[in-house]
Design an enzyme around this catalytic site. Structure first.
Site, PDB file in Angstrom:
ATOM      1  N   ASP A  18      51.291 121.773  93.878  1.00 62.90           N
ATOM      2  CA  ASP A  18      52.312 121.757  94.931  1.00 62.90           C
ATOM      3  C   ASP A  18      53.156 123.025  94.831  1.00 62.90           C
ATOM      4  OD1 ASP A  18      54.413 121.227  96.610  1.00 62.90           O
ATOM      5  OD2 ASP A  18      55.281 119.636  95.365  1.00 62.90           O
ATOM      6  N   ASP A  47      57.405 119.732  97.462  1.00 65.48           N
ATOM      7  CA  ASP A  47      57.655 118.529  98.271  1.00 65.48           C
ATOM      8  C   ASP A  47      56.799 117.350  97.805  1.00 65.48           C
ATOM      9  OD1 ASP A  47      55.161 119.280  99.091  1.00 65.48           O
ATOM     10  OD2 ASP A  47      55.602 119.333 101.237  1.00 65.48           O
ATOM     11  N   ASP A  57      49.327 122.038  98.120  1.00 65.58           N
ATOM     12  CA  ASP A  57      49.239 122.925  99.288  1.00 65.58           C
ATOM     13  C   ASP A  57      48.519 124.222  98.929  1.00 65.58           C
ATOM     14  OD1 ASP A  57      51.207 124.338  97.833  1.00 65.58           O
ATOM     15  OD2 ASP A  57      52.806 123.188  98.799  1.00 65.58           O
ATOM     16  N   ASP A 102      31.380 117.620 106.553  1.00 63.16           N
ATOM     17  CA  ASP A 102      31.661 116.191 106.394  1.00 63.16           C
ATOM     18  C   ASP A 102      30.601 115.360 107.133  1.00 63.16           C
ATOM     19  OD1 ASP A 102      33.710 114.313 105.387  1.00 63.16           O
ATOM     20  OD2 ASP A 102      33.939 113.768 107.500  1.00 63.16           O
ATOM     21  N   GLU A 127      27.658 117.336 103.339  1.00 62.81           N
ATOM     22  CA  GLU A 127      27.876 116.025 102.728  1.00 62.81           C
ATOM     23  C   GLU A 127      26.843 115.123 103.406  1.00 62.81           C
ATOM     24  OE1 GLU A 127      30.935 112.310 102.175  1.00 62.81           O
ATOM     25  OE2 GLU A 127      30.659 113.294 104.091  1.00 62.81           O
TER      26      GLU A 127
HETATM   27  C1  NOJ Z   1      33.738 111.894 103.869  1.00 60.62           C
HETATM   28  C2  NOJ Z   1      35.003 112.357 103.226  1.00 60.62           C
HETATM   29  O1  NOJ Z   1      34.700 112.899 101.960  1.00 60.62           O
HETATM   30  C3  NOJ Z   1      35.906 111.147 103.151  1.00 60.62           C
HETATM   31  O2  NOJ Z   1      37.036 111.364 102.339  1.00 60.62           O
HETATM   32  C4  NOJ Z   1      36.296 110.756 104.561  1.00 60.62           C
HETATM   33  O3  NOJ Z   1      37.030 109.568 104.537  1.00 60.62           O
HETATM   34  C5  NOJ Z   1      35.043 110.527 105.425  1.00 60.62           C
HETATM   35  N1  NOJ Z   1      34.031 111.510 105.233  1.00 60.62           N
HETATM   36  C6  NOJ Z   1      35.413 110.520 106.891  1.00 60.62           C
HETATM   37  O4  NOJ Z   1      35.706 111.828 107.310  1.00 60.62           O
END
Ligand code: NOJ
Length: 536
Positions: A21, A25, A29, A200, A264
């Site tokens: 941080d 706060d 960040d 993602d 991912e």
């Molecule tokens: C995978 C991400 O790593 C996770 O944290 C998130 O909740 C879901 N995708 C939805 O975006």
């Protein structure tokens, strides 16, 4: 020609809220990350993936983006991002952004416009359907976080699809305008000097065009979470063949910049995952998630490693944990045994061709913290309180313990962090471990250095049957990697003379062992044998 710098890089996941941080706060960040780059460089990190830092109402802590080309004020400014990229580059570190293309926030201007004007151009950015004749949701799909995957917009009488929270509406990847928007977004960040993107839920962009009901989960498919999402067989919502169309379009943008597309791609089978990688188009690589679902036993670890050996070289990023599950060391048994196993399994995976990744705090041997239900913030935990102690993603999201001072070096003294530290002690901290050459931090650092010293041209791995169910070993040419997955010490017979290239215990490293080596439970080692296979 495709760049491949990532195949010689060690990655590190920064979960931004919890890393450091910079403005006091209580929330991590970008300036906090800048302040800790020297530590990451000392550890030997080349590539830092930052969880989403774009503007967001934070229903899913940044995975609900309301502006893809900005920075959330909680995390800083675009100028801070530019400085992070520049400061990191000075230390030989590249920055990977987190791209969230499956869904936006419901507060994104596209979704607001889609709600406001059902006949306007933004409506088709999302997936809308009429109710069933009884007024219920259009199909039986469930959200990953539990509950229906559809929410009714009363004004228009239609439902919108969301595979996650209702505040995370899924985009319609069959709309060419969505493709155009994302090409622009990728180019925006590449122009700022980022080295690529972690994508993602890369396996879930396209849905079957007819959105048919999902069949029940077949008995031989295990439930990963026990939630209602897992009661269905995801043949129409996940892993649709057209997903690669989006990846290919992005590759045309990233390829000229020499940037990385790291998915991912949450598919646990080697065959399914393989289809997403292509040397010339599609994703460059994906994270490999089976270690996140490992229920530790010698047989289970053996199956997992045998599977890893079969994966095409260089297409996977190796992890044992992330911000999406409890800490690996706790899942693997807890205490020092769990810590040894987390490091040991990591050493085995890293001896295979792929991109090594560390999730923040693993290098400190962090276990799950002590968190009360009322402290938890994870929407998954809030929807499944009965299971939160075991499944909450907050267990991996408590702030980094940098030093034993008030605020633990994470935030200013006296400031309440966004999640409690959860009982971290002085021994858990980076500062204490850095002073102790026998600490977890030093062991992970030595593993990174040993990985860097591996020859580039090692042949494919070949399993070595040691005749002891707990002793798991493979060879890549001169390099022998072995793990004691059992609960008692085991002796490792060496096929010939060699030097220990990695061991948790610094006293063992660099030694030329005589006779069998004894491995404690959970420990792994690499030996660089003097002779090539066939000559021993
Ligand atoms: C995978 C991400 O790593 C996770 O944290 C998130 O909740 C879901 N995708 C939805 O975006």
């Amino acid at each position: 020609m495709t760049a491949t710098w990532w195949r010689r890089s060690v990655g590190y996941e920064v979960y931004i809220r919890s890393f450091a941080d910079g403005d006091g706060d209580g929330v991590g960040d970008l300036r906090g990350i800048i302040g800790r780059l020297d530590e990451l460089a000392w550890l030997g990190i080349d590539l830092v993936w930052i969880s989403p830092c774009m503007p967001s109402p934070m229903h899913d802590h940044g995975y609900d983006v309301s502006d893809y080309t900005g920075i959330d004020p909680a995390f800083g400014t675009l100028a801070d991002l530019d400085e992070l990229v520049a400061q990191a580059r000075r230390r030989g570190i590249r920055i990977l952004m987190d791209l969230v293309p499956n869904h936006t926030s419901s507060e994104h201007p596209w979704f607001r416009a889609a709600l406001a004007d059902p006949s306007g151009p933004y409506r088709d950015y999302y997936l809308w359907r009429d109710p069933r004749p009884d007024g219920g949701p259009p199909n039986n799909w469930r959200s990953h976080f539990g509950g229906p995957a559809w929410t009714l917009d009363e004004a228009s009488g239609q439902y919108h699809l969301h595979l996650f929270l209702p505040q995370q509406p899924d985009l319609n990847w069959r709309n060419p305008r969505v493709h155009e928007e994302f090409r622009r977004i990728l180019a925006f960040w590449l122009d700022r000097g980022v080295a690529g993107f972690r994508i993602d839920v890369a396996h879930s962009l396209h849905k079957h065009p007819d959105l048919p009901d999902l069949p029940p989960r077949p008995e031989d498919v295990p439930s990963r979470s026990g939630s209602d999402f897992d009661e269905l067989h995801h043949v129409f919502d996940l892993d649709q063949a057209d997903n690669v169309l989006a990846h290919r379009a992005w590759r045309q943008v990233t390829e000229p910049a020499g940037a990385l597309l790291l998915g991912e791609t949450y598919l646990l089978s080697a065959e399914l995952l393989h289809r997403y990688h292509d040397p010339d188009e599609g994703l460059n690589a994906s994270f490999w998630f089976p270690p996140m679902h490992l229920d530790w036993s010698p047989a289970a670890v053996r199956d997992l490693l045998v599977d890893a050996l079969r994966m095409p070289p260089g297409t996977l990023a190796w992890i044992t944990g992330s911000h999406d599950g409890p800490r690996a060391a706790s899942r693997f048994g807890g205490g020092d045994l769990g810590r040894r196993r987390a490091l040991g399994l990591t050493a085995m995976l890293w001896a295979l061709d792929g991109i090594p990744f560390v999730y923040q705090g693993e290098e400190l041997g962090l276990l799950d913290p002590a968190l009360r239900l009322e402290d938890m913030q994870d929407p998954l935990a809030r929807r499944h309180p009965e299971d939160a102690a075991r499944r909450s993603r907050d267990l991996a999201r408590t702030p980094m313990p940098w030093s034993p001072d008030p605020g633990m070096g994470f935030t200013a003294p006296g400031v309440e962090p966004w999640l409690p530290f959860g009982g971290r002690t002085a021994a858990d901290t980076w500062a204490a471990q850095r002073r102790d050459e026998r600490s977890w931090l030093h062991a992970w650092r030595r593993l990174i250095a040993a990985w860097r010293a591996l020859p580039d041209d090692l042949p494919a791995a070949c399993w070595v049957d040691e005749g002891d169910a707990a002793l798991l070993a493979f060879r890549r040419g001169q390099v022998l990697a072995a793990l004691n997955a059992g609960e008692d010490d085991v002796g490792l017979p060496l096929p010939g003379p060699g030097v220990v290239a990695f061991h948790r215990d610094p006293a063992c490293e660099g030694r030329r062992p005589e006779g069998a080596l004894v491995l404690a439970p959970g420990d792994a080692l690499w030996v660089r044998l003097d002779d090539e296979p066939g000559q021993v």
